[in-house]
Design a protein around this motif. Sequence first.
Motif, short mmCIF file in Angstrom:
data_model
loop_
_atom_site.label_atom_id
_atom_site.label_comp_id
_atom_site.label_asym_id
_atom_site.label_seq_id
_atom_site.Cartn_x
_atom_site.Cartn_y
_atom_site.Cartn_z
N CYS A 71 0.84 -1.21 0.00
CA CYS A 71 0.00 0.00 0.00
C CYS A 71 0.86 1.25 0.00
O CYS A 71 1.87 1.33 0.69
CB CYS A 71 -0.93 -0.01 1.21
SG CYS A 71 -2.14 1.32 1.13
N VAL A 73 -0.41 4.26 0.85
CA VAL A 73 -1.08 5.35 1.56
C VAL A 73 -0.51 5.62 2.96
O VAL A 73 -0.35 6.77 3.36
CB VAL A 73 -2.60 5.08 1.68
CG1 VAL A 73 -3.30 6.26 2.34
CG2 VAL A 73 -3.19 4.85 0.30
N LYS A 74 -0.24 4.60 3.72
CA LYS A 74 0.31 4.75 5.08
C LYS A 74 -0.64 5.48 6.04
O LYS A 74 -0.28 6.48 6.66
CB LYS A 74 1.65 5.46 5.05
CG LYS A 74 2.71 4.71 4.26
CD LYS A 74 4.07 5.34 4.39
CE LYS A 74 5.12 4.50 3.72
NZ LYS A 74 4.87 4.21 2.30
N CYS A 75 -1.84 5.01 6.17
CA CYS A 75 -2.76 5.55 7.18
C CYS A 75 -2.16 5.26 8.56
O CYS A 75 -1.61 4.17 8.79
CB CYS A 75 -4.12 4.88 7.07
SG CYS A 75 -4.92 5.14 5.48
N PHE A 77 -3.48 4.62 11.34
CA PHE A 77 -4.17 3.63 12.18
C PHE A 77 -3.97 2.21 11.67
O PHE A 77 -4.51 1.27 12.23
CB PHE A 77 -5.68 3.94 12.23
CG PHE A 77 -6.32 3.99 10.87
CD1 PHE A 77 -6.69 2.83 10.23
CD2 PHE A 77 -6.51 5.20 10.24
CE1 PHE A 77 -7.26 2.86 8.97
CE2 PHE A 77 -7.07 5.25 8.97
CZ PHE A 77 -7.45 4.07 8.34
N CYS A 78 -3.21 2.04 10.59
CA CYS A 78 -3.20 0.75 9.89
C CYS A 78 -1.97 -0.08 10.23
O CYS A 78 -0.84 0.40 10.18
CB CYS A 78 -3.23 1.01 8.38
SG CYS A 78 -3.22 -0.50 7.40
N ALA A 81 -0.82 -2.62 6.15
CA ALA A 81 -0.11 -2.24 4.93
C ALA A 81 1.40 -2.48 5.03
O ALA A 81 2.00 -2.34 6.09
CB ALA A 81 -0.36 -0.76 4.66
N ASN A 117 -7.91 -4.74 0.06
CA ASN A 117 -6.46 -4.78 -0.16
C ASN A 117 -5.81 -3.45 0.18
O ASN A 117 -6.49 -2.44 0.36
CB ASN A 117 -6.17 -5.06 -1.64
CG ASN A 117 -6.75 -6.37 -2.11
OD1 ASN A 117 -6.28 -7.43 -1.72
ND2 ASN A 117 -7.79 -6.28 -2.92
N GLY A 118 -4.48 -3.46 0.16
CA GLY A 118 -3.74 -2.20 0.15
C GLY A 118 -3.88 -1.53 -1.21
O GLY A 118 -4.32 -2.16 -2.18
N GLU A 119 -3.52 -0.26 -1.27
CA GLU A 119 -3.56 0.45 -2.56
C GLU A 119 -2.19 0.29 -3.22
O GLU A 119 -1.29 1.11 -3.03
CB GLU A 119 -3.95 1.92 -2.35
CG GLU A 119 -5.34 2.05 -1.77
CD GLU A 119 -5.85 3.47 -1.70
OE1 GLU A 119 -5.28 4.36 -2.37
OE2 GLU A 119 -6.83 3.70 -0.96
N LYS A 198 -5.13 9.64 2.25
CA LYS A 198 -6.33 9.01 1.69
C LYS A 198 -7.14 10.01 0.87
O LYS A 198 -7.05 11.22 1.09
CB LYS A 198 -7.18 8.48 2.84
CG LYS A 198 -8.02 7.32 2.45
CD LYS A 198 -8.25 6.39 3.60
CE LYS A 198 -8.14 4.96 3.11
NZ LYS A 198 -8.27 4.00 4.15
#
Length: 368
Positions: A71, A73-75, A77-78, A81, A117-119, A198
């Motif tokens: 992914c 994006v690296k949110c 809270f995640c 990823a 899924n991850g992006e 995001k």
Amino acid sequence: MAVLDTLDTLAPIREKILAGERLDFDDGVALMETDDLLALGDLADLARRQRGGGDEVFFVQNINLYQTNVCRVKCKFCAFAKTRKQEDAFTLTADEFVEDAVRQHELLGFTEIHTVNGENPHVDLEYYAGLLRKLKEALPDVHLKFYTASEIHHMSRLEGCSHEEVLRTLRDSGLDSMPGGGAEIFADRVRALIAPGKEHPDEWFDVHDIAHRLGITTQCTMLYGHVETYEERVDHMLRLRDQQDRTSGFLSFIPLAFHPENTVFERRGFRFTTGADDLKVIAVARLLLDNIPHVKAYWIMMGLPLAQVALHFGADDVQGTVVREKIFQAAGASAGTEQKVAELVRFVRDAGRIPVQRDSLYNEIRRW
Ligand code: SF4
């Protein structure tokens, strides 16, 4: 004093529920602020029954499978990823995914595959569409609930095309419906803090709006229990309600409690949500979202005991039966699934409700 508070805040809301009137933003905040949890649960159950709900509690036999956890994006809270170079990163080919899905289906007999899924920036739209085609061919009777609105937006950027073009391509390849992830909390303030990479909420809504208009039903979610305020929770729910007024394509609302472990929030001292807060969110959702048919108590996340209580706080669905990693550990996978169904049936019955196995569109398959 608690009695007076209850009379002051919940009595007028009860009147509105009994009169079939829609609740507004201030009602939502008042409900979030109340400490009278039992009265709140009672009100939510009343609203659910007022709108035609009965004693049925639904579940589906499903499995969660993943194509890729890579992914961009690296949110914050995640914990799922990975970057492509990390040791535990994976990007399955269509053949690998389908082979695994078919093997699991022989063992478990599920009716739905749920995939998010991850992006992943290293694949293209055909990576997703090709997998759906192969999977549909191999398992034509299994419902494919694939890809969040965030993933759809990501695919449109990868491919340089519109959300509608992506959705049409996926639908024509075998996509049946979509999960509701990626919503997080819609308020800009919160999104900037927890998921700055995001897409804007307008994109999330645009994907669901188009999906509904194309006949693709979806779920919707809210990730709560981090930095959001009560007002931001209510705002989130009301935005979903507005969308549902326009397109009627949300089948259910799933509140997702934030799990801080293995995220930056754990190091900052964040803790799990409390049971009281989990029940409050379910109840308020049931009260505010008068046009979304079902509210889920996702037992895998809440635990069976609290999910059982949530069935008296407005929830009427406990999601699915299959927790894949447990099934892998079971001596016989088929028996494992039957045990899971039996366990779920017992837990719904013990809550005084009627267990109903459903398909992904809430058609009844079996009732106990
Ligand atoms: S987009 Fe999804 S997978 Fe990627 S970091 Fe955010 S929550 Fe995790």
